[in-house]
Design a protein around this motif. Structure first.
Motif, PDB file in Angstrom:
ATOM      1  N   ALA A  70      75.169  49.803  17.062  1.00 50.64           N
ATOM      2  CA  ALA A  70      75.864  48.543  17.311  1.00 50.64           C
ATOM      3  C   ALA A  70      75.320  47.433  16.420  1.00 50.64           C
ATOM      4  O   ALA A  70      76.070  46.569  15.941  1.00 50.64           O
ATOM      5  N   ALA A  71      74.009  47.444  16.168  1.00 47.93           N
ATOM      6  CA  ALA A  71      73.401  46.446  15.303  1.00 47.93           C
ATOM      7  C   ALA A  71      73.924  46.555  13.871  1.00 47.93           C
ATOM      8  O   ALA A  71      74.176  45.552  13.203  1.00 47.93           O
ATOM      9  N   MET A  72      74.125  47.791  13.417  1.00 48.33           N
ATOM     10  CA  MET A  72      74.652  47.984  12.068  1.00 48.33           C
ATOM     11  C   MET A  72      76.070  47.443  11.961  1.00 48.33           C
ATOM     12  O   MET A  72      76.447  46.841  10.948  1.00 48.33           O
ATOM     13  N   ALA A  73      76.867  47.653  13.002  1.00 48.92           N
ATOM     14  CA  ALA A  73      78.221  47.100  13.017  1.00 48.92           C
ATOM     15  C   ALA A  73      78.175  45.576  12.995  1.00 48.92           C
ATOM     16  O   ALA A  73      79.041  44.921  12.409  1.00 48.92           O
ATOM     17  N   LEU A  74      77.142  45.005  13.597  1.00 44.43           N
ATOM     18  CA  LEU A  74      77.005  43.554  13.671  1.00 44.43           C
ATOM     19  C   LEU A  74      76.675  42.953  12.303  1.00 44.43           C
ATOM     20  O   LEU A  74      77.199  41.900  11.927  1.00 44.43           O
ATOM     21  N   VAL A  75      75.787  43.623  11.536  1.00 42.23           N
ATOM     22  CA  VAL A  75      75.387  43.077  10.238  1.00 42.23           C
ATOM     23  C   VAL A  75      76.302  43.527   9.103  1.00 42.23           C
ATOM     24  O   VAL A  75      76.247  42.966   8.003  1.00 42.23           O
ATOM     25  N   PHE A  76      77.165  44.502   9.374  1.00 47.43           N
ATOM     26  CA  PHE A  76      78.001  45.067   8.310  1.00 47.43           C
ATOM     27  C   PHE A  76      78.850  44.009   7.594  1.00 47.43           C
ATOM     28  O   PHE A  76      78.934  44.015   6.359  1.00 47.43           O
ATOM     29  N   PRO A  77      79.513  43.075   8.308  1.00 46.78           N
ATOM     30  CA  PRO A  77      80.325  42.076   7.589  1.00 46.78           C
ATOM     31  C   PRO A  77      79.518  41.222   6.614  1.00 46.78           C
ATOM     32  O   PRO A  77      80.001  40.911   5.521  1.00 46.78           O
ATOM     33  N   THR A  84      80.616  42.289  -2.007  1.00 46.33           N
ATOM     34  CA  THR A  84      81.907  41.972  -2.618  1.00 46.33           C
ATOM     35  C   THR A  84      81.841  40.671  -3.416  1.00 46.33           C
ATOM     36  O   THR A  84      82.482  40.545  -4.460  1.00 46.33           O
ATOM     37  N   MET A  85      81.069  39.708  -2.931  1.00 46.14           N
ATOM     38  CA  MET A  85      80.913  38.467  -3.695  1.00 46.14           C
ATOM     39  C   MET A  85      80.158  38.709  -4.997  1.00 46.14           C
ATOM     40  O   MET A  85      80.563  38.232  -6.062  1.00 46.14           O
ATOM     41  N   PRO A 273      86.916  37.261  -0.925  1.00 45.09           N
ATOM     42  CA  PRO A 273      86.262  38.115   0.074  1.00 45.09           C
ATOM     43  C   PRO A 273      85.909  37.371   1.350  1.00 45.09           C
ATOM     44  O   PRO A 273      85.947  37.949   2.440  1.00 45.09           O
ATOM     45  N   LEU A 274      85.569  36.085   1.224  1.00 47.06           N
ATOM     46  CA  LEU A 274      85.251  35.297   2.412  1.00 47.06           C
ATOM     47  C   LEU A 274      86.460  35.206   3.337  1.00 47.06           C
ATOM     48  O   LEU A 274      86.360  35.407   4.548  1.00 47.06           O
ATOM     49  N   GLN A 275      87.630  34.934   2.762  1.00 46.01           N
ATOM     50  CA  GLN A 275      88.853  34.852   3.559  1.00 46.01           C
ATOM     51  C   GLN A 275      89.268  36.213   4.090  1.00 46.01           C
ATOM     52  O   GLN A 275      89.804  36.322   5.195  1.00 46.01           O
ATOM     53  N   SER A 276      89.005  37.257   3.320  1.00 49.60           N
ATOM     54  CA  SER A 276      89.339  38.607   3.768  1.00 49.60           C
ATOM     55  C   SER A 276      88.539  38.987   5.011  1.00 49.60           C
ATOM     56  O   SER A 276      89.083  39.517   5.986  1.00 49.60           O
ATOM     57  N   VAL A 277      87.223  38.702   4.987  1.00 47.42           N
ATOM     58  CA  VAL A 277      86.379  38.977   6.152  1.00 47.42           C
ATOM     59  C   VAL A 277      86.827  38.147   7.343  1.00 47.42           C
ATOM     60  O   VAL A 277      86.880  38.633   8.487  1.00 47.42           O
TER      61      VAL A 277
END
Length: 481
Positions: A70-77, A84-85, A273-277
């Motif tokens: 769950a922590a990995m999912a949290l930091v993934f974005p 991507t930037m 990428p910021l808007q995509s996230v």
């Protein structure tokens, strides 16, 4: 008396130095489709390896426990935003600036741009490092991190973003090489990085062999060590003179015009990428009210979108040096032809497998789940949305093509329009008790909106230099005096 008469005769007769000769290569003169495919395929291989890293990390982080997963999912974005930037947005801008200088035959400028690009990469890496070390725990808490999940997420963040300069420097160097048309070495090193990231992350995270179990800190450290190895190889290649461009660091004088040439594309491109996230976060939040099965089904479909977007990235980043060199040489018609051929290629390359999965969703869904409810939700999402993934591929190539031409604001505004479209219609659907299927159609239609607006921005944006009219009249009046 005429000003011309005051010039000595020998200086009047001395011929002007010839303008720099544009670089002759397959990128500027070769068949467009064949050259594009030759540049794209190494990226496809390398980015497929990146997908393997995501799968492998999910596998061995799962052994650390549900909280670590769950922590990995949290930091993934935040990790994806960093990559991507640095790789797509600023890395594409670096490649564009280098390619335009080479297209104009100015290698000296290309070397100076490369040096300034490295300074930009280091600076942005320091900003990400300080930002996440200071504000990261608060950001993770705002995203929903609690208890052990938050503890694991902070542990990963402290190590990974403590070395945030490394991915920024690596992707900046890759951008310099891609600007010269060298796609193979960056792709080979991405492949090498993926292998070492899997080996080192698993070894340090799980404590395999004689190594102590470092948990999430070990997983992050494995990634940074892999980046460091590749920075060493890429740095040696760049500064040894083997590349077409050597960064001019010795005796470097800071030139703000060089920073501007890169940042006028990169700074604007970073908003994409910021808007995509942000778009994904809003849409995920809207779907959460329908329950875990719908959310999980959407997640499975989003993984496919992430994989296919990598194919679009391969075509898009391959078009950057081709278009940049064409624009630098003043060959605007060729530059636009490259953009449309790249867009059509990505549309087919992304759309064909997506339509196959939409028709036979079990080919993809069975990899991730055997839950009947999740499978039903995945089938529903993929049959509705997957046929429109092709428009995401089209939009991605228009974004990179515009980077090559240094005219990126149009595709970024197209991404803004998609964000507003999702937020506004999503809010309307939420207030009218719409079904999950309606939200799936919202996602599909937003992809069409993004693709068409991105194409329109390329059509409507001038790529060539504006004609100068005021410079002729003073010269004529001076001659008449």
């Amino acid at each position: 008396m005429s000003d011309i008469a005051e010039i000595p005769v020998d200086e009047q007769e001395r011929p002007l130095p010839p303008p720099p000769r544009p670089v002759k290569s397959a990128l500027t003169d070769g068949p467009i489709l064949r050259t594009l495919l030759g540049l794209a395929w190494p990226n496809v291989v390398a980015l497929s390896a990146g997908t393997c890293v995501v799968i492998a990390e999910t596998s061995y982080i799962g052994r650390l426990g549900v909280e670590a997963l769950a922590a990995m999912a949290l930091v993934f974005p935040t990790v994806i935003l960093t990559m991507t930037m640095s790789g797509g947005a600023m890395g594409g801008a670096v490649a564009s600036a280098i390619a335009r200088a080479l297209g104009a035959g100015d290698r000296e400028r290309a070397g100076t741009l490369a040096a300034h690009a490295l300074l930009i990469g280091i600076s942005f890496g320091l900003v990400f490092m300080l930002g996440m070390l200071i504000f990261g725990p608060r950001v993770l808490e705002m995203l929903g991190g609690r208890g052990d999940v938050l503890t694991h997420a902070i542990a990963y963040t402290q190590v990974f973003f403590g070395g945030a300069v490394l991915p920024w420097l690596l992707n900046t160097m890759a951008g310099v090489l891609r600007g010269t048309g060298n796609m193979k070495l960056p792709s080979l090193l991405i492949l090498n990085s993926a292998v070492w990231q899997i080996v080192l992350g698993g070894t340090l995270g799980l404590g395999l062999g004689p190594m102590p179990q470092l948990g999430m800190r070990g997983v992050a450290a494995g990634a940074l060590i892999a980046y460091s190895m590749n920075i060493g190889v890429m740095g040696w290649y760049l500064f040894s003179g083997r590349a077409r461009v050597v960064p001019k660091l010795r005796g470097l004088r800071i030139q703000w015009v060089m920073f501007f040439d890169i940042l006028k594309v990169g700074a604007i491109a970073c908003f994409s990428p910021l808007q995509s996230v942000l778009t994904i976060s809003i849409f995920t939040h809207m779907l959460a009210k329908f329950g875990t099965a719908i959310l999980a089904g959407y997640g499975i479909g989003a993984r496919l979108e992430f994989l296919l977007t990598s194919i679009a990235f391969s075509f898009g980043i391959a078009s950057v040096p081709m278009i940049g060199m064409a624009v630098g040489a003043g060959r605007i018609a060729r530059a636009r032809s490259i953009a449309w051929i790249a867009g059509a290629s990505a549309f087919v390359a992304v759309g064909a497998p997506a339509c196959l999965v939409a028709t036979f969703p079990d080919l993809w869904v069975n990899i991730f789940t055997d839950s009947a409810m999740v499978r039903a939700a995945s089938h529903q999402y993929l049959s509705t949305v997957a046929p429109f993934y092709a428009f995401i591929g089209l939009a991605s190539t228009m974004y990179f093509s515009s980077q090559g031409a240094a005219k990126v604001i149009g595709p970024v505004l197209a991404q803004t329009a998609r964000l507003i479209y999702i937020a506004a219609l999503g809010w309307w659907l939420s207030t009218h008790d719409a079904t999950a299927q309606s939200f799936f159609w919202l996602a599909a239609s937003s992809m069409v909106v993004l693709g068409l607006l991105s194409c329109s921005s390329v059509v409507l944006t001038r790529w060539g230099p504006r004609e100068s009219r005021g410079a002729i009249r003073p010269a004529l009046s001076a001659a008449a005096d």
